[in-house]
Scaffold this active site. Structure first.
Site, short mmCIF file in Angstrom:
data_model
loop_
_atom_site.label_atom_id
_atom_site.label_comp_id
_atom_site.label_asym_id
_atom_site.label_seq_id
_atom_site.Cartn_x
_atom_site.Cartn_y
_atom_site.Cartn_z
N TRP A 466 -9.67 2.40 -6.40
CA TRP A 466 -8.38 1.71 -6.43
C TRP A 466 -7.71 1.68 -5.06
O TRP A 466 -8.07 2.40 -4.16
CB TRP A 466 -7.44 2.26 -7.49
CG TRP A 466 -7.12 3.73 -7.46
CD1 TRP A 466 -7.25 4.61 -6.43
CD2 TRP A 466 -6.61 4.47 -8.57
NE1 TRP A 466 -6.83 5.85 -6.81
CE2 TRP A 466 -6.42 5.80 -8.12
CE3 TRP A 466 -6.24 4.16 -9.89
CZ2 TRP A 466 -5.92 6.82 -8.94
CZ3 TRP A 466 -5.74 5.17 -10.68
CH2 TRP A 466 -5.59 6.47 -10.23
N GLU A 467 -6.74 0.77 -4.94
CA GLU A 467 -6.06 0.47 -3.68
C GLU A 467 -7.05 0.00 -2.61
O GLU A 467 -6.86 0.23 -1.42
CB GLU A 467 -5.27 1.68 -3.16
CG GLU A 467 -4.40 2.39 -4.18
CD GLU A 467 -3.54 1.43 -4.99
OE1 GLU A 467 -3.22 0.34 -4.51
OE2 GLU A 467 -3.19 1.78 -6.13
N GLY A 468 -8.10 -0.66 -3.04
CA GLY A 468 -9.13 -1.15 -2.13
C GLY A 468 -10.30 -0.19 -2.08
O GLY A 468 -10.16 0.96 -1.68
#
Length: 633
Positions: A466-468
């Site tokens: 998550w978050e890239g």
């Protein structure tokens, strides 16, 4: 500033085997935190230089650390295993039940003023530096990661509203968010999007009163609804009528679960409902929601069609928080492993019997087991130092922004832009490895849920996604942050590392001298590899993508080693000045762990160098159809 006292309910008295597990759940590593805060990074001097809204001295820091440790050890850690087993329960589109004990723990967190620790007194906060809140966050993350997600996401919403929202929206929504009365979320992706947010289709249609009707489906919304607070404030990406295609046509909106009156009171529901919560591999204590916005009333945050730019305030807050998750997982895995290796007996040490009163020696005497322990310790403590460096920079940038020093603030923002993908990408991968080693230390017992090692891995596995994802972080670092800026960030970073090494190259301490030379050579190699990638990418841009993950990991290990050199210097200095006898072991362990990092972890860069220099053809020459598992069909 309100006094942050440890107003904590008495922990349940543990009994029997459950007591042993509970006592080993989590112990805040306050000795290492203080060593790093006061000795390695000199936060006392740092805070004195800030001219902060509320002065922050060593007594204040100690008070926050001690109270946070009590909260984590007595209240949050005992809830962690139960929350994993119970999970969250979807009752109806507006009701999600969190695990037993979470609501009481959140009320305690809220009433103690912790949510507003680093926010201005003007919004009801404590006015202390944001870095101090991160010190607390790491403890909470290790004690109970899924609990931290609720207030942690709120911080991203608060930061976004402070940075980009109108005065009217700030006055209405910041006080309840800062107090913890409301929580916040980020609503980015949709079923067809993934990380490609240019495909967002959620609509925002203007209302006559200046608000907007928001309609669309958002997925993977962590803590998108729950029973901890009466209202949830969503930061939502959506498109205005006639907006340009792709990411250039996205705007950002504030959408509350319940409408909020001018008096600040939450009222009727606002067309926001949860259609499902995901059945996940880990992080069971927090709900991951699919949210349906059905003409929900929302308000524009910032400028039309600049929503993704504004949302990066939230995203970068979350990326740093995810790096914290990697460090916290390594710390928890190390703690879970350490006691076990001291008590679990298997075979005799090859160098001779260590405990003749028992039929076998503790497994901590086996070198292969110590390799796992030291890897966990190196990641946890080195990662902590990496985080502390970044949050000091963030403190300074905030002060510069407040003083109108745009040039200085921009320079630090560029520096953080370079460091953040390394922290997020490397520390989540390293934390995942540390958690995996936690299972390995236990052997077959690590695969059994009651021993908790496997939960650490399941909970941290998402951190690299998550978050890239790590791959996106790597492309951001190498492609956007370095190549598009004509190698300026890596050159500046390497100059800083050269300066760190220089004072120790001729040191009378053989360990410091050896490690300084090693770091110097690896730094030069990192810089030269960057130039080689740039030269190759000039004729084939696939070189950037094909090398980016190896490049990020190479840089991660060099950065980790640089922080261990910092700690080693501080430990050597403390011993030379005559530390207390009871502290000698702590400092010697720092020096010995630094040896391990330079001799056994930093050499991993050799494999990453090979990956960086490998030809693109081994990846890209295979025809897509040839990936088929069965050519006969």
């Amino acid at each position: 500033m309100r006094l942050l006292t440890a107003r904590l309910p008495r922990a349940l008295a543990p009994v029997g085997a459950a007591a042993r597990r509970l006592s080993r759940a989590y112990h805040a590593p306050v000795r290492d935190m203080r060593f790093q805060l006061y000795t390695v990074h000199d936060f006392e001097k740092h805070y004195a230089s800030l001219g902060n809204e509320v002065p922050c001295d060593k007594d204040t820091m100690d008070m926050v650390i001690d109270a946070s440790a009590t909260l984590c050890e007595s209240e949050l850690a005992p809830l962690n295993m139960g929350a994993d087993k119970e999970g969250c329960t979807w009752i109806d589109p507006h009701t999600i039940k969190t695990p037993k004990g979470f609501k009481e723990a959140y009320n305690l967190y809220k009433e103690s003023g912790w949510q507003g620790l680093s926010y201005s007194e003007a919004w009801g906060g404590q006015g202390l530096p944001s870095s101090l809140a991160l010190v607390q966050s790491e403890m909470i993350a290790a004690a109970n990661w899924t609990f931290l997600m609720f207030p942690g996401l709120s911080k991203g919403a608060i930061n976004t509203i402070i940075a980009h929202a109108t005065d009217e929206l700030q006055k209405k929504y910041l006080p309840p968010l800062v107090s913890g009365e409301f929580t916040g979320t980020m609503c980015l992706t949709e079923p067809q999007c993934g990380s490609d947010l240019g495909q967002v289709t959620t609509k925002a249609e203007p209302n006559p009163d200046g608000s907007y009707r928001i309609s669309g489906t958002k997925i993977f919304i962590s803590c998108g609804d729950h029973d901890l607070t009466e209202n949830v404030i969503h930061c939502v990406l959506a498109r205005l009528p006639g907006a340009p295609a792709g990411t250039k046509g996205i705007s950002l909106f504030l959408v509350p679960k319940r409408k909020v009156g001018d008096d600040g009171v939450s009222g009727e529901l606002n067309g926001v409902g949860v259609s499902r919560i995901e059945d996940k591999m880990g992080c069971h204590g927090s709900p991951t929601c699919q949210i349906e916005f059905e003409e929900a009333q929302g308000w524009l945050i910032g400028t039309e069609n600049r929503g993704l730019n504004h949302m990066f305030t939230f995203i970068n807050t979350s990326r740093l928080g995810t790096a914290v998750q990697g460090v916290a997982a390594a710390e928890l895995a190390f703690q879970n492993s350490l006691w076990y290796t001291k008590e679990r007996r298997s075979m005799r040490a090859l160098s001779g019997t260590k405990d003749p009163d028992h039929v076998a020696d503790p497994i901590i005497w086996h070198p292969s087991v110590r390799t796992m322990l030291l890897t966990q310790k190196a990641i946890a403590e080195g990662g902590r130092s990496m985080l502390y460096e970044c949050v000091k920079l963030a403190d300074t940038m905030t002060v510069m922004q407040q003083k109108g020093d745009e040039k200085g603030a921009h320079a630090i923002d560029e520096r953080l832009g370079f460091l953040t993908p390394i922290l997020k990408g490397f520390l989540t991968e390293a934390g995942k490895e540390a958690a995996d080693l936690g299972i390995q230390v236990y052997g077959g017992h690590g695969y059994i849920k009651d021993n908790k090692a496997e939960q650490v891995y399941r909970d941290v596995r998402i951190a690299a996604l998550w978050e890239g994802t790590t791959q996106i972080q790597a492309l951001d670092l190498l492609g956007r942050k370095i190549m598009l800026q004509k190698l300026k960030p890596i050159n500046e970073h390497c100059r800083g590392l050269y300066s760190q090494c220089t004072p120790h190259l001729l040191s009378s301490n053989s360990g410091l001298r050896k490690h300084a030379w090693s770091l110097l050579m690896h730094t030069a190699e990192w810089q030269m590899l960057t130039y080689r990638i740039a030269a190759r990418a000039a004729t084939n841009r696939e070189w950037i993508s094909s090398t980016s993950v190896d490049y990020l990991m190479f840089g991660g290990y060099v950065t980790l080693a640089s922080h261990w050199l910092r700690m080693e210097v501080a430990a050597v200095d403390a011993l030379s000045k005559g530390s207390k006898d009871e502290e000698d072991g702590f400092y010697k362990a720092k020096i010995q762990t630094s040896d391990f990092v330079f001799e056994r972890l930093l050499p991993r860069t050799r494999a990453h160098k090979a990956g960086i220099l490998a030809p693109v053809s081994s990846l890209m020459d295979m025809a897509v159809d040839d990936f088929s598992f069965d050519h006969a069909r």
